[in-house]
Design a protein around this motif. Structure first.
Motif, PDB file in Angstrom:
ATOM      1  N   ASN A   8     -59.930  22.094 100.843  1.00  0.00           N
ATOM      2  CA  ASN A   8     -58.591  22.666 100.837  1.00  0.00           C
ATOM      3  C   ASN A   8     -58.686  24.079 100.302  1.00  0.00           C
ATOM      4  O   ASN A   8     -59.283  24.310  99.247  1.00  0.00           O
ATOM      5  CB  ASN A   8     -57.644  21.860  99.942  1.00  0.00           C
ATOM      6  N   ILE A   9     -58.140  25.020 101.057  1.00  0.00           N
ATOM      7  CA  ILE A   9     -58.056  26.389 100.571  1.00  0.00           C
ATOM      8  C   ILE A   9     -56.647  26.569 100.041  1.00  0.00           C
ATOM      9  O   ILE A   9     -55.677  26.433 100.779  1.00  0.00           O
ATOM     10  CB  ILE A   9     -58.370  27.401 101.687  1.00  0.00           C
ATOM     11  N   GLU A  29     -54.467  34.268 103.297  1.00  0.00           N
ATOM     12  CA  GLU A  29     -55.026  32.976 103.707  1.00  0.00           C
ATOM     13  C   GLU A  29     -56.151  33.169 104.707  1.00  0.00           C
ATOM     14  O   GLU A  29     -57.187  32.517 104.636  1.00  0.00           O
ATOM     15  CB  GLU A  29     -53.946  32.087 104.323  1.00  0.00           C
ATOM     16  N   SER A  30     -55.946  34.068 105.651  1.00  0.00           N
ATOM     17  CA  SER A  30     -56.972  34.342 106.656  1.00  0.00           C
ATOM     18  C   SER A  30     -58.240  34.862 105.994  1.00  0.00           C
ATOM     19  O   SER A  30     -59.351  34.430 106.316  1.00  0.00           O
ATOM     20  CB  SER A  30     -56.441  35.351 107.674  1.00  0.00           C
ATOM     21  N   ARG A  33     -60.114  32.030 104.376  1.00  0.00           N
ATOM     22  CA  ARG A  33     -60.831  31.205 105.354  1.00  0.00           C
ATOM     23  C   ARG A  33     -62.104  31.896 105.828  1.00  0.00           C
ATOM     24  O   ARG A  33     -63.159  31.279 105.940  1.00  0.00           O
ATOM     25  CB  ARG A  33     -59.921  30.890 106.530  1.00  0.00           C
ATOM     26  N   TYR A  34     -62.008  33.190 106.138  1.00  0.00           N
ATOM     27  CA  TYR A  34     -63.188  33.914 106.624  1.00  0.00           C
ATOM     28  C   TYR A  34     -64.211  34.149 105.514  1.00  0.00           C
ATOM     29  O   TYR A  34     -65.410  34.198 105.781  1.00  0.00           O
ATOM     30  CB  TYR A  34     -62.783  35.214 107.324  1.00  0.00           C
ATOM     31  N   PHE A  36     -64.762  31.939 103.147  1.00  0.00           N
ATOM     32  CA  PHE A  36     -65.399  30.624 103.118  1.00  0.00           C
ATOM     33  C   PHE A  36     -66.424  30.513 104.246  1.00  0.00           C
ATOM     34  O   PHE A  36     -67.545  30.051 104.048  1.00  0.00           O
ATOM     35  CB  PHE A  36     -64.325  29.536 103.248  1.00  0.00           C
ATOM     36  N   ALA A  37     -66.054  30.955 105.461  1.00  0.00           N
ATOM     37  CA  ALA A  37     -66.969  30.914 106.608  1.00  0.00           C
ATOM     38  C   ALA A  37     -68.202  31.769 106.342  1.00  0.00           C
ATOM     39  O   ALA A  37     -69.331  31.348 106.621  1.00  0.00           O
ATOM     40  CB  ALA A  37     -66.254  31.380 107.871  1.00  0.00           C
ATOM     41  N   SER A  62     -60.485  40.016 112.124  1.00  0.00           N
ATOM     42  CA  SER A  62     -61.242  38.942 111.477  1.00  0.00           C
ATOM     43  C   SER A  62     -62.743  39.107 111.727  1.00  0.00           C
ATOM     44  O   SER A  62     -63.560  38.817 110.852  1.00  0.00           O
ATOM     45  CB  SER A  62     -60.769  37.577 111.984  1.00  0.00           C
ATOM     46  N   ILE A 133     -61.853  29.667 113.423  1.00  0.00           N
ATOM     47  CA  ILE A 133     -60.831  29.480 112.398  1.00  0.00           C
ATOM     48  C   ILE A 133     -59.461  29.312 113.054  1.00  0.00           C
ATOM     49  O   ILE A 133     -59.011  30.189 113.790  1.00  0.00           O
ATOM     50  CB  ILE A 133     -60.809  30.687 111.425  1.00  0.00           C
ATOM     51  N   GLU A 134     -58.816  28.171 112.768  1.00  0.00           N
ATOM     52  CA  GLU A 134     -57.471  27.895 113.271  1.00  0.00           C
ATOM     53  C   GLU A 134     -57.421  28.021 114.797  1.00  0.00           C
ATOM     54  O   GLU A 134     -56.574  28.724 115.345  1.00  0.00           O
ATOM     55  CB  GLU A 134     -56.442  28.833 112.627  1.00  0.00           C
ATOM     56  N   SER A 166     -62.020  25.329 111.318  1.00  0.00           N
ATOM     57  CA  SER A 166     -60.912  24.924 110.445  1.00  0.00           C
ATOM     58  C   SER A 166     -59.663  24.671 111.273  1.00  0.00           C
ATOM     59  O   SER A 166     -59.538  25.119 112.410  1.00  0.00           O
ATOM     60  CB  SER A 166     -60.628  26.007 109.397  1.00  0.00           C
TER      61      SER A 166
END
Length: 199
Positions: A8-9, A29-30, A33-34, A36-37, A62, A133-134, A166
């Protein structure tokens, strides 16, 4: 062998406010996620030529963020490949003219993605890492999700490639998998459902 880990982010405390003074955390948020990637993909980056994909890249912001994060973590250069289904987004990404970036309009849910990327990328389609992502919740028809996952697997360097994929956790947004909270999503997953389709 696929290693699945759910994470969970947390929604960031910082974001920005839109013209109606409503908080919009999406940019932060983006980036989370990136980031984390990038942490996960960095382990697959070598001292040689590296190919990294941002599949569902939008206008390429991104892709640049992912490259900057990976370069900082690894001190290696890489070729970035951005793919998106939206033609206008790809046109904007190309206009940005960033060195070592290539962009293409492709449907990730169609079969034969590897050969299409190879044709437009000088015969290369073996990725060290891929960030998707998404993306998966947008794939239509729903049965094309299996094609998407097969495509992503085929693009990775065998055993050494890293895929970070994700999707929003529907537990926070929608009650039913096939009745998502936005018309742009074909379906949404909870953690168990997402793990099941990746298995």
């Amino acid at each position: 062998c696929v290693k699945i880990s759910a994470m969970n982010i947390e929604r960031p405390k910082k974001g920005y406010y839109d013209s109606h003074n409503r908080f919009n955390p999406s940019a932060a948020e983006s980036q989370a996620r990136y980031s984390f990637a990038a942490e996960r993909i960095a382990a697959s980056i070598t001292d040689g030529y590296n190919l990294v994909g941002d599949l569902s890249c939008g206008i390429g912001e991104s892709t640049s963020f992912l490259e900057d994060s990976l370069t900082t973590k690894t001190n290696n250069s890489m070729m970035m490949v951005g793919v998106d289904i939206d033609r206008n987004s790809i046109i904007e990404a190309v206009k940005r003219g960033i060195r070592n970036h290539s962009y293409s309009q492709l449907d990730l849910g169609e079969s034969g993605l590897r050969s299409k990327i190879s044709r437009i990328n000088n015969g290369r389609a073996d990725f060290n890492g891929i960030a998707s992502i998404e993306t998966i919740e947008h794939i239509r028809p729903i049965l094309a999700v299996d094609v998407l996952l097969s495509n992503l697997h085929d693009l990775l360097i065998a055993k050494n490639g890293t895929l970070v994929i994700s999707s929003p956790n529907r537990r926070f947004f929608a009650n039913d998998r096939y009745h998502p909270y936005t018309i742009f999503h074909a379906q949404e997953f909870n953690v168990d459902e997402f793990s099941e389709i990746l298995d």
